[in-house]
Write a protein that holds these residues in place. Structure first.
Motif, PDB file in Angstrom:
ATOM      1  N   ALA A 106      22.241  45.255 -15.962  1.00  0.00           N
ATOM      2  CA  ALA A 106      22.097  44.713 -17.316  1.00  0.00           C
ATOM      3  C   ALA A 106      23.147  45.309 -18.253  1.00  0.00           C
ATOM      4  O   ALA A 106      23.694  44.610 -19.116  1.00  0.00           O
ATOM      5  N   GLN A 107      23.445  46.600 -18.090  1.00  0.00           N
ATOM      6  CA  GLN A 107      24.476  47.239 -18.914  1.00  0.00           C
ATOM      7  C   GLN A 107      25.842  46.602 -18.689  1.00  0.00           C
ATOM      8  O   GLN A 107      26.674  46.553 -19.601  1.00  0.00           O
ATOM      9  N   LEU A 108      26.064  46.119 -17.476  1.00  0.00           N
ATOM     10  CA  LEU A 108      27.328  45.453 -17.165  1.00  0.00           C
ATOM     11  C   LEU A 108      27.335  43.999 -17.613  1.00  0.00           C
ATOM     12  O   LEU A 108      28.305  43.280 -17.365  1.00  0.00           O
ATOM     13  N   HIS A 109      26.244  43.552 -18.252  1.00  0.00           N
ATOM     14  CA  HIS A 109      26.069  42.146 -18.629  1.00  0.00           C
ATOM     15  C   HIS A 109      26.062  41.255 -17.387  1.00  0.00           C
ATOM     16  O   HIS A 109      26.546  40.123 -17.417  1.00  0.00           O
ATOM     17  N   GLY A 110      25.522  41.826 -16.312  1.00  0.00           N
ATOM     18  CA  GLY A 110      25.440  41.081 -15.061  1.00  0.00           C
ATOM     19  C   GLY A 110      23.999  40.830 -14.656  1.00  0.00           C
ATOM     20  O   GLY A 110      23.059  41.021 -15.446  1.00  0.00           O
ATOM     21  N   GLU A 111      23.826  40.404 -13.416  1.00  0.00           N
ATOM     22  CA  GLU A 111      22.500  40.103 -12.888  1.00  0.00           C
ATOM     23  C   GLU A 111      22.385  40.683 -11.488  1.00  0.00           C
ATOM     24  O   GLU A 111      23.380  40.853 -10.783  1.00  0.00           O
ATOM     25  N   VAL A 112      21.153  41.000 -11.096  1.00  0.00           N
ATOM     26  CA  VAL A 112      20.914  41.471  -9.737  1.00  0.00           C
ATOM     27  C   VAL A 112      19.560  40.943  -9.271  1.00  0.00           C
ATOM     28  O   VAL A 112      18.620  40.842 -10.050  1.00  0.00           O
ATOM     29  N   GLU A 113      19.506  40.571  -8.011  1.00  0.00           N
ATOM     30  CA  GLU A 113      18.253  40.102  -7.406  1.00  0.00           C
ATOM     31  C   GLU A 113      18.078  40.820  -6.075  1.00  0.00           C
ATOM     32  O   GLU A 113      18.981  40.821  -5.228  1.00  0.00           O
TER      33      GLU A 113
ATOM     34  N   ILE B   2      16.035  41.007  -2.627  1.00  0.00           N
ATOM     35  CA  ILE B   2      15.215  40.144  -1.752  1.00  0.00           C
ATOM     36  C   ILE B   2      14.768  40.984  -0.549  1.00  0.00           C
ATOM     37  O   ILE B   2      15.589  41.420   0.261  1.00  0.00           O
ATOM     38  N   TYR B   3      13.447  41.200  -0.476  1.00  0.00           N
ATOM     39  CA  TYR B   3      12.881  42.015   0.612  1.00  0.00           C
ATOM     40  C   TYR B   3      12.456  41.104   1.757  1.00  0.00           C
ATOM     41  O   TYR B   3      11.272  40.886   2.007  1.00  0.00           O
ATOM     42  N   ALA B   4      13.455  40.556   2.464  1.00  0.00           N
ATOM     43  CA  ALA B   4      13.154  39.696   3.617  1.00  0.00           C
ATOM     44  C   ALA B   4      12.766  40.575   4.804  1.00  0.00           C
ATOM     45  O   ALA B   4      13.274  41.693   4.942  1.00  0.00           O
ATOM     46  N   PRO B   5      11.883  40.116   5.680  1.00  0.00           N
ATOM     47  CA  PRO B   5      11.465  40.923   6.832  1.00  0.00           C
ATOM     48  C   PRO B   5      12.647  41.387   7.690  1.00  0.00           C
ATOM     49  O   PRO B   5      12.627  42.490   8.228  1.00  0.00           O
ATOM     50  N   ALA B   6      13.692  40.556   7.787  1.00  0.00           N
ATOM     51  CA  ALA B   6      14.834  40.921   8.629  1.00  0.00           C
ATOM     52  C   ALA B   6      15.714  41.992   8.007  1.00  0.00           C
ATOM     53  O   ALA B   6      16.509  42.628   8.700  1.00  0.00           O
ATOM     54  N   GLY B   7      15.573  42.214   6.705  1.00  0.00           N
ATOM     55  CA  GLY B   7      16.404  43.229   6.051  1.00  0.00           C
ATOM     56  C   GLY B   7      16.585  42.937   4.565  1.00  0.00           C
ATOM     57  O   GLY B   7      16.529  41.780   4.128  1.00  0.00           O
ATOM     58  N   LEU B   8      16.801  43.990   3.812  1.00  0.00           N
ATOM     59  CA  LEU B   8      16.983  43.848   2.365  1.00  0.00           C
ATOM     60  C   LEU B   8      18.302  43.152   2.054  1.00  0.00           C
ATOM     61  O   LEU B   8      19.330  43.410   2.671  1.00  0.00           O
ATOM     62  N   SER B   9      18.256  42.275   1.043  1.00  0.00           N
ATOM     63  CA  SER B   9      19.470  41.662   0.500  1.00  0.00           C
ATOM     64  C   SER B   9      19.491  41.902  -1.002  1.00  0.00           C
ATOM     65  O   SER B   9      18.449  41.838  -1.664  1.00  0.00           O
ATOM     66  N   ALA B  10      20.647  42.191  -1.512  1.00  0.00           N
ATOM     67  CA  ALA B  10      20.824  42.362  -2.957  1.00  0.00           C
ATOM     68  C   ALA B  10      21.951  41.437  -3.400  1.00  0.00           C
ATOM     69  O   ALA B  10      23.061  41.502  -2.860  1.00  0.00           O
ATOM     70  N   LEU B  11      21.642  40.570  -4.341  1.00  0.00           N
ATOM     71  CA  LEU B  11      22.636  39.638  -4.886  1.00  0.00           C
ATOM     72  C   LEU B  11      23.059  40.151  -6.256  1.00  0.00           C
ATOM     73  O   LEU B  11      22.246  40.239  -7.177  1.00  0.00           O
ATOM     74  N   LEU B  12      24.324  40.463  -6.367  1.00  0.00           N
ATOM     75  CA  LEU B  12      24.851  41.071  -7.581  1.00  0.00           C
ATOM     76  C   LEU B  12      25.892  40.163  -8.207  1.00  0.00           C
ATOM     77  O   LEU B  12      26.734  39.598  -7.532  1.00  0.00           O
ATOM     78  N   LYS B  13      25.815  40.040  -9.525  1.00  0.00           N
ATOM     79  CA  LYS B  13      26.751  39.175 -10.262  1.00  0.00           C
ATOM     80  C   LYS B  13      27.279  39.977 -11.466  1.00  0.00           C
ATOM     81  O   LYS B  13      26.517  40.378 -12.343  1.00  0.00           O
ATOM     82  N   ILE B  14      28.606  40.216 -11.473  1.00  0.00           N
ATOM     83  CA  ILE B  14      29.211  41.062 -12.506  1.00  0.00           C
ATOM     84  C   ILE B  14      30.347  40.309 -13.184  1.00  0.00           C
ATOM     85  O   ILE B  14      31.206  39.737 -12.496  1.00  0.00           O
ATOM     86  N   PRO B  15      30.397  40.282 -14.496  1.00  0.00           N
ATOM     87  CA  PRO B  15      31.534  39.640 -15.176  1.00  0.00           C
ATOM     88  C   PRO B  15      32.802  40.461 -14.997  1.00  0.00           C
ATOM     89  O   PRO B  15      32.786  41.690 -15.066  1.00  0.00           O
ATOM     90  N   VAL B  16      33.921  39.782 -14.710  1.00  0.00           N
ATOM     91  CA  VAL B  16      35.218  40.456 -14.561  1.00  0.00           C
ATOM     92  C   VAL B  16      36.235  39.760 -15.445  1.00  0.00           C
ATOM     93  O   VAL B  16      36.054  38.608 -15.818  1.00  0.00           O
TER      94      VAL B  16
END
Length: 325
Positions: free
Chosen positions: A302-309, A311-325
Protein backbone atom coordinates in the motif's frame (compact mmCIF):
# COMPACT_ATOMS: atom_id res chain seq x y z
CA UNK A 1 79.09 58.73 8.10
CA UNK A 2 79.00 59.99 4.54
CA UNK A 3 75.62 60.70 2.96
CA UNK A 4 76.32 58.02 0.36
CA UNK A 5 76.98 55.44 3.08
CA UNK A 6 73.75 56.39 4.85
CA UNK A 7 71.82 56.05 1.62
CA UNK A 8 73.37 52.65 0.99
CA UNK A 9 72.45 51.54 4.52
CA UNK A 10 68.87 52.72 4.19
CA UNK A 11 68.51 51.08 0.81
CA UNK A 12 69.92 47.83 2.15
CA UNK A 13 67.46 47.91 5.06
CA UNK A 14 64.58 48.63 2.69
CA UNK A 15 65.57 45.81 0.35
CA UNK A 16 65.89 43.42 3.28
CA UNK A 17 62.50 44.45 4.68
CA UNK A 18 60.88 44.09 1.26
CA UNK A 19 62.51 40.68 0.91
CA UNK A 20 61.00 39.56 4.21
CA UNK A 21 57.56 40.71 3.09
CA UNK A 22 57.92 39.07 -0.33
CA UNK A 23 58.99 35.81 1.29
CA UNK A 24 55.57 35.58 2.95
CA UNK A 25 53.28 33.23 1.04
CA UNK A 26 50.16 35.06 2.20
CA UNK A 27 49.11 38.24 0.34
CA UNK A 28 50.13 41.42 2.18
CA UNK A 29 49.62 45.15 1.54
CA UNK A 30 50.73 48.16 3.56
CA UNK A 31 48.36 51.14 3.71
CA UNK A 32 49.22 54.73 4.59
CA UNK A 33 47.12 56.94 6.86
CA UNK A 34 44.76 57.66 3.92
CA UNK A 35 44.29 53.93 3.32
CA UNK A 36 46.22 54.05 0.06
CA UNK A 37 48.50 51.18 -0.92
CA UNK A 38 52.13 51.93 -0.06
CA UNK A 39 53.46 48.53 -1.01
CA UNK A 40 52.29 45.02 -1.74
CA UNK A 41 54.17 41.74 -1.68
CA UNK A 42 54.54 39.33 -4.57
CA UNK A 43 51.93 36.97 -3.11
CA UNK A 44 49.31 39.75 -3.30
CA UNK A 45 50.22 40.48 -6.92
CA UNK A 46 50.05 36.79 -7.87
CA UNK A 47 46.89 36.00 -5.89
CA UNK A 48 44.76 38.84 -7.23
CA UNK A 49 46.43 38.90 -10.67
CA UNK A 50 47.09 42.67 -10.64
CA UNK A 51 50.00 44.86 -11.72
CA UNK A 52 51.98 46.48 -8.91
CA UNK A 53 52.00 49.89 -10.63
CA UNK A 54 48.20 49.76 -10.96
CA UNK A 55 47.59 49.49 -7.22
CA UNK A 56 50.39 51.56 -5.65
CA UNK A 57 48.95 54.85 -4.39
CA UNK A 58 45.39 53.65 -4.97
CA UNK A 59 42.83 53.64 -2.17
CA UNK A 60 42.54 50.12 -0.78
CA UNK A 61 38.72 50.24 -0.70
CA UNK A 62 38.52 51.08 -4.41
CA UNK A 63 40.70 48.19 -5.62
CA UNK A 64 39.25 45.77 -8.14
CA UNK A 65 35.49 46.21 -8.30
CA UNK A 66 35.29 47.50 -4.74
CA UNK A 67 35.39 44.08 -3.16
CA UNK A 68 36.96 45.49 0.03
CA UNK A 69 34.53 48.43 0.21
CA UNK A 70 32.60 46.91 3.12
CA UNK A 71 31.34 49.34 5.74
CA UNK A 72 32.18 47.13 8.70
CA UNK A 73 35.66 46.36 7.35
CA UNK A 74 36.31 50.06 6.66
CA UNK A 75 35.30 50.98 10.20
CA UNK A 76 37.50 48.27 11.67
CA UNK A 77 40.58 49.27 9.66
CA UNK A 78 39.93 52.95 10.40
CA UNK A 79 40.13 52.16 14.13
CA UNK A 80 43.52 50.42 13.90
CA UNK A 81 45.70 53.55 14.31
CA UNK A 82 43.68 55.86 16.62
CA UNK A 83 42.49 53.06 18.93
CA UNK A 84 45.57 50.84 18.67
CA UNK A 85 43.16 48.10 17.63
CA UNK A 86 43.60 45.11 15.35
CA UNK A 87 41.40 43.36 12.83
CA UNK A 88 41.59 39.60 13.16
CA UNK A 89 39.86 37.09 10.91
CA UNK A 90 37.32 39.38 9.17
CA UNK A 91 35.73 37.15 6.52
CA UNK A 92 35.21 38.48 3.01
CA UNK A 93 33.42 36.30 0.47
CA UNK A 94 33.35 37.76 -3.02
CA UNK A 95 33.47 37.00 -6.74
CA UNK A 96 36.82 38.69 -7.36
CA UNK A 97 37.90 40.03 -10.76
CA UNK A 98 40.29 37.68 -12.56
CA UNK A 99 40.22 34.93 -9.90
CA UNK A 100 36.50 34.24 -9.36
CA UNK A 101 34.66 33.35 -6.12
CA UNK A 102 36.99 33.26 -3.11
CA UNK A 103 36.78 33.56 0.66
CA UNK A 104 39.47 35.48 2.57
CA UNK A 105 40.13 36.15 6.23
CA UNK A 106 41.53 39.67 6.63
CA UNK A 107 43.92 40.69 9.45
CA UNK A 108 45.00 44.31 9.90
CA UNK A 109 47.28 45.92 12.50
CA UNK A 110 49.54 48.93 12.88
CA UNK A 111 52.97 48.51 11.32
CA UNK A 112 55.63 48.34 14.01
CA UNK A 113 58.12 51.26 13.91
CA UNK A 114 61.21 51.90 16.09
CA UNK A 115 59.83 55.19 17.48
CA UNK A 116 56.32 53.69 17.83
CA UNK A 117 54.66 56.45 15.82
CA UNK A 118 53.92 54.65 12.57
CA UNK A 119 50.66 55.52 10.83
CA UNK A 120 50.92 52.67 8.34
CA UNK A 121 48.71 49.60 8.48
CA UNK A 122 49.75 46.11 7.46
CA UNK A 123 46.88 44.07 5.98
CA UNK A 124 47.23 40.30 5.55
CA UNK A 125 44.90 38.02 3.58
CA UNK A 126 44.35 34.32 4.24
CA UNK A 127 42.66 32.43 1.39
CA UNK A 128 40.35 29.91 3.06
CA UNK A 129 38.24 29.08 0.00
CA UNK A 130 39.28 25.43 -0.11
CA UNK A 131 39.00 25.12 3.68
CA UNK A 132 35.47 26.56 3.69
CA UNK A 133 34.46 24.28 0.81
CA UNK A 134 35.91 21.30 2.65
CA UNK A 135 34.11 22.33 5.86
CA UNK A 136 30.84 22.69 3.97
CA UNK A 137 31.27 19.28 2.36
CA UNK A 138 32.06 17.68 5.71
CA UNK A 139 29.04 19.35 7.32
CA UNK A 140 26.85 18.10 4.49
CA UNK A 141 28.22 14.57 4.89
CA UNK A 142 27.70 14.64 8.66
CA UNK A 143 24.20 16.06 8.26
CA UNK A 144 23.32 13.42 5.67
CA UNK A 145 24.78 10.70 7.91
CA UNK A 146 22.74 11.89 10.89
CA UNK A 147 19.64 12.01 8.72
CA UNK A 148 20.22 8.49 7.42
CA UNK A 149 20.97 7.16 10.89
CA UNK A 150 17.76 8.67 12.25
CA UNK A 151 15.77 7.18 9.40
CA UNK A 152 17.45 3.81 9.83
CA UNK A 153 16.83 3.84 13.58
CA UNK A 154 13.16 4.61 12.93
CA UNK A 155 12.96 1.63 10.55
CA UNK A 156 14.74 -0.67 13.04
CA UNK A 157 12.51 0.46 15.89
CA UNK A 158 9.39 -0.04 13.78
CA UNK A 159 10.48 -3.56 12.77
CA UNK A 160 11.37 -4.45 16.38
CA UNK A 161 8.11 -3.08 17.78
CA UNK A 162 5.95 -4.80 15.17
CA UNK A 163 7.66 -8.17 15.22
CA UNK A 164 5.18 -10.21 17.19
CA UNK A 165 6.32 -11.98 20.38
CA UNK A 166 3.11 -13.99 20.69
CA UNK A 167 3.71 -17.77 20.63
CA UNK A 168 7.41 -17.21 19.92
CA UNK A 169 10.48 -18.39 21.73
CA UNK A 170 13.26 -15.91 22.34
CA UNK A 171 15.34 -17.75 19.74
CA UNK A 172 12.56 -17.55 17.14
CA UNK A 173 12.04 -13.84 17.83
CA UNK A 174 15.77 -13.15 17.54
CA UNK A 175 16.10 -14.97 14.22
CA UNK A 176 13.04 -13.26 12.79
CA UNK A 177 14.18 -9.82 13.88
CA UNK A 178 17.76 -10.29 12.69
CA UNK A 179 16.56 -11.59 9.33
CA UNK A 180 14.40 -8.54 8.77
CA UNK A 181 17.16 -6.20 9.89
CA UNK A 182 19.72 -7.85 7.62
CA UNK A 183 17.38 -7.46 4.66
CA UNK A 184 16.81 -3.82 5.64
CA UNK A 185 20.54 -3.06 5.80
CA UNK A 186 21.26 -4.74 2.47
CA UNK A 187 18.43 -2.83 0.82
CA UNK A 188 19.59 0.43 2.38
CA UNK A 189 23.08 -0.15 1.00
CA UNK A 190 21.71 -0.64 -2.51
CA UNK A 191 19.42 2.39 -2.22
CA UNK A 192 22.22 4.60 -0.88
CA UNK A 193 24.71 3.79 -3.65
CA UNK A 194 22.41 3.65 -6.69
CA UNK A 195 19.70 5.83 -8.19
CA UNK A 196 17.95 2.67 -9.36
CA UNK A 197 18.32 -1.09 -8.99
CA UNK A 198 17.48 -4.09 -11.14
CA UNK A 199 14.29 -5.83 -9.97
CA UNK A 200 15.72 -9.34 -10.30
CA UNK A 201 18.79 -8.36 -8.27
CA UNK A 202 16.51 -7.05 -5.51
CA UNK A 203 14.52 -10.32 -5.47
CA UNK A 204 17.62 -12.54 -5.37
CA UNK A 205 19.21 -10.42 -2.66
CA UNK A 206 16.08 -10.58 -0.52
CA UNK A 207 15.74 -14.36 -0.95
CA UNK A 208 19.43 -14.86 -0.23
CA UNK A 209 21.12 -18.24 0.11
CA UNK A 210 17.81 -20.07 0.56
CA UNK A 211 17.08 -19.51 -3.10
CA UNK A 212 20.12 -20.83 -4.90
CA UNK A 213 19.02 -22.94 -7.86
CA UNK A 214 15.58 -23.30 -6.26
CA UNK A 215 14.63 -19.73 -7.14
CA UNK A 216 13.63 -19.47 -10.81
CA UNK A 217 13.21 -15.93 -12.15
CA UNK A 218 11.74 -14.95 -15.49
CA UNK A 219 10.95 -11.46 -16.74
CA UNK A 220 12.26 -8.42 -18.60
CA UNK A 221 14.90 -6.07 -17.20
CA UNK A 222 13.14 -3.57 -14.95
CA UNK A 223 14.78 -0.77 -12.97
CA UNK A 224 13.19 0.32 -9.69
CA UNK A 225 14.00 3.71 -8.22
CA UNK A 226 16.06 3.60 -5.03
CA UNK A 227 13.16 4.82 -2.88
CA UNK A 228 11.31 1.55 -3.56
CA UNK A 229 14.21 -0.85 -2.97
CA UNK A 230 13.70 -1.25 0.79
CA UNK A 231 9.96 -1.82 0.57
CA UNK A 232 10.23 -4.38 -2.24
CA UNK A 233 13.09 -6.15 -0.43
CA UNK A 234 11.03 -6.48 2.75
CA UNK A 235 8.08 -7.94 0.82
CA UNK A 236 10.20 -10.65 -0.77
CA UNK A 237 12.05 -11.30 2.49
CA UNK A 238 8.73 -12.02 4.22
CA UNK A 239 7.66 -14.32 1.40
CA UNK A 240 11.01 -16.10 1.68
CA UNK A 241 10.70 -16.47 5.46
CA UNK A 242 7.23 -17.95 5.08
CA UNK A 243 8.47 -20.33 2.37
CA UNK A 244 11.33 -21.46 4.63
CA UNK A 245 8.99 -22.17 7.54
CA UNK A 246 5.89 -23.57 5.88
CA UNK A 247 6.33 -23.56 2.10
CA UNK A 248 8.52 -24.65 -0.77
CA UNK A 249 11.86 -23.88 0.89
CA UNK A 250 10.97 -26.01 3.90
CA UNK A 251 11.31 -29.31 2.01
CA UNK A 252 13.87 -30.76 -0.42
CA UNK A 253 12.85 -30.28 -4.04
CA UNK A 254 10.63 -27.28 -3.37
CA UNK A 255 10.98 -24.35 -5.76
CA UNK A 256 9.84 -20.77 -6.05
CA UNK A 257 9.00 -19.33 -9.46
CA UNK A 258 9.03 -15.55 -9.78
CA UNK A 259 7.70 -14.17 -13.05
CA UNK A 260 7.00 -10.56 -13.94
CA UNK A 261 6.04 -8.29 -16.80
CA UNK A 262 5.28 -4.65 -17.43
CA UNK A 263 1.66 -3.59 -17.90
CA UNK A 264 0.52 -0.24 -19.23
CA UNK A 265 -2.85 0.90 -17.84
CA UNK A 266 -5.30 2.95 -19.93
CA UNK A 267 -4.68 5.95 -17.64
CA UNK A 268 -1.04 5.97 -18.73
CA UNK A 269 0.49 4.46 -15.57
CA UNK A 270 2.85 1.51 -16.04
CA UNK A 271 2.88 -1.27 -13.47
CA UNK A 272 5.23 -4.09 -12.69
CA UNK A 273 3.03 -7.17 -12.41
CA UNK A 274 4.80 -9.97 -10.54
CA UNK A 275 3.80 -13.47 -9.40
CA UNK A 276 5.55 -15.39 -6.62
CA UNK A 277 4.54 -19.06 -6.97
CA UNK A 278 5.69 -21.93 -4.79
CA UNK A 279 5.76 -25.49 -6.21
CA UNK A 280 6.66 -28.97 -4.93
CA UNK A 281 6.19 -27.83 -1.35
CA UNK A 282 3.96 -29.19 1.43
CA UNK A 283 0.18 -28.78 1.17
CA UNK A 284 -0.89 -25.22 2.03
CA UNK A 285 -3.92 -23.98 3.92
CA UNK A 286 -4.91 -20.43 4.83
CA UNK A 287 -3.53 -19.29 8.21
CA UNK A 288 -5.92 -19.07 11.14
CA UNK A 289 -4.75 -15.56 11.92
CA UNK A 290 -2.80 -12.91 10.08
CA UNK A 291 0.72 -12.48 11.44
CA UNK A 292 3.02 -9.50 11.17
CA UNK A 293 4.53 -10.89 7.97
CA UNK A 294 1.21 -10.75 6.15
CA UNK A 295 0.48 -7.28 7.52
CA UNK A 296 3.93 -6.10 6.45
CA UNK A 297 3.49 -7.42 2.90
CA UNK A 298 0.10 -5.76 2.47
CA UNK A 299 1.03 -2.56 4.30
CA UNK A 300 4.26 -2.14 2.35
CA UNK A 301 2.46 -2.74 -0.95
CA UNK A 302 0.00 0.00 0.00
CA UNK A 303 2.90 2.37 0.75
CA UNK A 304 4.15 1.74 -2.77
CA UNK A 305 0.67 2.61 -4.10
CA UNK A 306 0.50 -0.96 -5.32
CA UNK A 307 -1.59 -4.05 -4.70
CA UNK A 308 -0.91 -7.54 -3.41
CA UNK A 309 -3.03 -10.69 -3.30
CA UNK A 310 -2.03 -13.80 -1.36
CA UNK A 311 -3.55 -17.05 -2.66
CA UNK A 312 -3.27 -20.07 -0.35
CA UNK A 313 -3.81 -22.81 -2.94
CA UNK A 314 -3.27 -26.40 -1.71
CA UNK A 315 -0.45 -26.87 -4.24
CA UNK A 316 1.47 -23.87 -2.92
CA UNK A 317 1.27 -20.22 -1.97
CA UNK A 318 1.02 -17.61 -4.73
CA UNK A 319 1.48 -13.89 -4.26
CA UNK A 320 0.38 -11.48 -6.98
CA UNK A 321 2.13 -8.15 -6.68
CA UNK A 322 1.44 -4.99 -8.67
CA UNK A 323 3.79 -1.99 -8.29
CA UNK A 324 3.72 1.31 -10.19
CA UNK A 325 6.98 2.07 -12.04
Amino acid sequence: MMLEDLYRLLKSGHVQAQGVVDTMTQPIVVLDQNFCVSTANNAFIRTFKVERDDILGENFFSLGDGQWDITELKNLIASVIPKAAAVIGFEVKHDFPMIGPRTFLVDARRLIHPDDNSTNILVLFDDITVRRRHDAEMEFILSETRHRMNNLFAVVRSIAMQTSIEDRTARDYRETLLGRLETTFRAQEIAATNDAADFEDIVRLAVGELGGDRLLCNGPAVELESAKVLSVSLIFHELTTNAAKYGAFSVPGGEVHVEWKLQAEPQGQTYLSCEWREVNGPPVKPPERKGYGTKLIKGTSAQLHGEVELIYAPAGLSALLKIPV
